[in-house]
Design a protein around this motif. Sequence first.
Motif, PDB file in Angstrom:
ATOM      1  N   LYS A   1       0.833  -1.204   0.000  1.00 19.44           N
ATOM      2  CA  LYS A   1       0.000   0.000   0.000  1.00 19.44           C
ATOM      3  C   LYS A   1       0.867   1.252   0.000  1.00 19.44           C
ATOM      4  CE  LYS A   1      -3.956   0.233   2.327  1.00 19.44           C
ATOM      5  NZ  LYS A   1      -4.881   0.298   3.483  1.00 19.44           N
ATOM      6  N   ASP A   2       1.944   1.247   0.813  1.00 22.71           N
ATOM      7  CA  ASP A   2       2.859   2.388   0.845  1.00 22.71           C
ATOM      8  C   ASP A   2       3.550   2.569  -0.501  1.00 22.71           C
ATOM      9  OD1 ASP A   2       2.190   2.906   3.457  1.00 22.71           O
ATOM     10  OD2 ASP A   2       3.950   1.894   4.308  1.00 22.71           O
ATOM     11  N   GLU A   3       3.965   1.463  -1.117  1.00 25.64           N
ATOM     12  CA  GLU A   3       4.628   1.515  -2.418  1.00 25.64           C
ATOM     13  C   GLU A   3       3.681   2.074  -3.480  1.00 25.64           C
ATOM     14  OE1 GLU A   3       7.753   1.413  -4.907  1.00 25.64           O
ATOM     15  OE2 GLU A   3       7.832   0.857  -2.792  1.00 25.64           O
ATOM     16  N   ALA A   4       2.423   1.628  -3.450  1.00 24.65           N
ATOM     17  CA  ALA A   4       1.442   2.142  -4.402  1.00 24.65           C
ATOM     18  C   ALA A   4       1.220   3.638  -4.182  1.00 24.65           C
ATOM     19  CB  ALA A   4       0.125   1.387  -4.261  1.00 24.65           C
ATOM     20  N   ARG A   5       1.188   4.054  -2.925  1.00 26.59           N
ATOM     21  CA  ARG A   5       1.008   5.476  -2.617  1.00 26.59           C
ATOM     22  C   ARG A   5       2.190   6.290  -3.133  1.00 26.59           C
ATOM     23  NH1 ARG A   5       0.150   5.354   2.878  1.00 26.59           N
ATOM     24  NH2 ARG A   5      -2.066   5.074   2.540  1.00 26.59           N
ATOM     25  N   LYS A   6       3.413   5.766  -2.970  1.00 25.46           N
ATOM     26  CA  LYS A   6       4.604   6.474  -3.442  1.00 25.46           C
ATOM     27  C   LYS A   6       4.620   6.585  -4.967  1.00 25.46           C
ATOM     28  CE  LYS A   6       7.622   5.340   0.436  1.00 25.46           C
ATOM     29  NZ  LYS A   6       8.771   4.540   0.878  1.00 25.46           N
ATOM     30  N   THR A   7       4.274   5.509  -5.663  1.00 23.89           N
ATOM     31  CA  THR A   7       4.263   5.557  -7.126  1.00 23.89           C
ATOM     32  C   THR A   7       3.178   6.505  -7.626  1.00 23.89           C
ATOM     33  OG1 THR A   7       2.847   3.594  -7.215  1.00 23.89           O
ATOM     34  CG2 THR A   7       5.234   3.241  -7.436  1.00 23.89           C
ATOM     35  N   ALA A   8       2.035   6.516  -6.960  1.00 18.64           N
ATOM     36  CA  ALA A   8       0.968   7.440  -7.357  1.00 18.64           C
ATOM     37  C   ALA A   8       1.410   8.884  -7.127  1.00 18.64           C
ATOM     38  CB  ALA A   8      -0.308   7.149  -6.573  1.00 18.64           C
TER      39      ALA A   8
ATOM     40  N   ALA B   1       4.527   9.999  -7.138  1.00 13.45           N
ATOM     41  CA  ALA B   1       5.542  10.318  -8.145  1.00 13.45           C
ATOM     42  C   ALA B   1       4.875  10.585  -9.505  1.00 13.45           C
ATOM     43  CB  ALA B   1       6.539   9.175  -8.267  1.00 13.45           C
ATOM     44  N   ALA B   2       3.883   9.791  -9.861  1.00 12.24           N
ATOM     45  CA  ALA B   2       3.181   9.993 -11.125  1.00 12.24           C
ATOM     46  C   ALA B   2       2.443  11.331 -11.114  1.00 12.24           C
ATOM     47  CB  ALA B   2       2.201   8.851 -11.377  1.00 12.24           C
ATOM     48  N   GLU B   3       1.848  11.669  -9.978  1.00 12.81           N
ATOM     49  CA  GLU B   3       1.141  12.943  -9.874  1.00 12.81           C
ATOM     50  C   GLU B   3       2.115  14.114  -9.964  1.00 12.81           C
ATOM     51  OE1 GLU B   3      -1.871  15.281  -6.812  1.00 12.81           O
ATOM     52  OE2 GLU B   3      -1.305  13.207  -6.420  1.00 12.81           O
ATOM     53  N   ALA B   4       3.291  13.992  -9.319  1.00 11.19           N
ATOM     54  CA  ALA B   4       4.291  15.057  -9.380  1.00 11.19           C
ATOM     55  C   ALA B   4       4.785  15.239 -10.826  1.00 11.19           C
ATOM     56  CB  ALA B   4       5.459  14.732  -8.456  1.00 11.19           C
ATOM     57  N   LYS B   5       4.996  14.130 -11.545  1.00 13.92           N
ATOM     58  CA  LYS B   5       5.436  14.210 -12.944  1.00 13.92           C
ATOM     59  C   LYS B   5       4.358  14.870 -13.803  1.00 13.92           C
ATOM     60  CE  LYS B   5       7.126  11.351 -16.744  1.00 13.92           C
ATOM     61  NZ  LYS B   5       6.266  11.926 -17.754  1.00 13.92           N
TER      62      LYS B   5
END
Length: 176
Positions: free
Chosen positions: A125-132, A134-138
């Motif tokens: 869940k934490d990993e999914a939150r981090k990738t989301a 990062a995708a939002e920041a990009k």
Amino acid sequence: MATKIRLQRHGKKGKPFYYIVVADARAPRDGRFIERIGSYNPNTNPATIDINFDKTLEWVNTGAQPTDTCRAILSYKGVLYKKHLQGGVKKGALTEEQADAKFAAWVEAKDGKITGKKDSLTSAKDEARKTALAAEAKKNADKAAAVAAKNTPPAEEVAEETEAPAADETAAESAE
């Protein structure tokens, strides 16, 4: 009287919550029961099971037959394994201390598996939150770059605009 260990459904539509009860086999599913021995909530991950271990073991030893789902729940909690070990003690294959040691080792291993699953779920869940994130920041950076590119005129237009007033001034000077 034939007794069964079964689930009694409660909760909203789509959000079931079950009581684990001992009931007469002829009673309706959500109807009269003899004793409530626990609860089961499949809505959480992993599912939450609260059970009175001693009462359940007593009912199983008395002869109450669990339904298929309750059999899986009782097996998961170790009630059926404890009954199996007690049968070995009665037959003389094991001593009481050996049976207790085996059951304690089984409980320890089971707790390790459960905590491992919980940890993997939280890390996923934490990993999914981090990738989301990062995708939002990009995506935000791309939007900001597009807005900046839209608001700043191209270099050719800037050069023409600086040359045009200079040409107008020279034309005005020559006309005088």
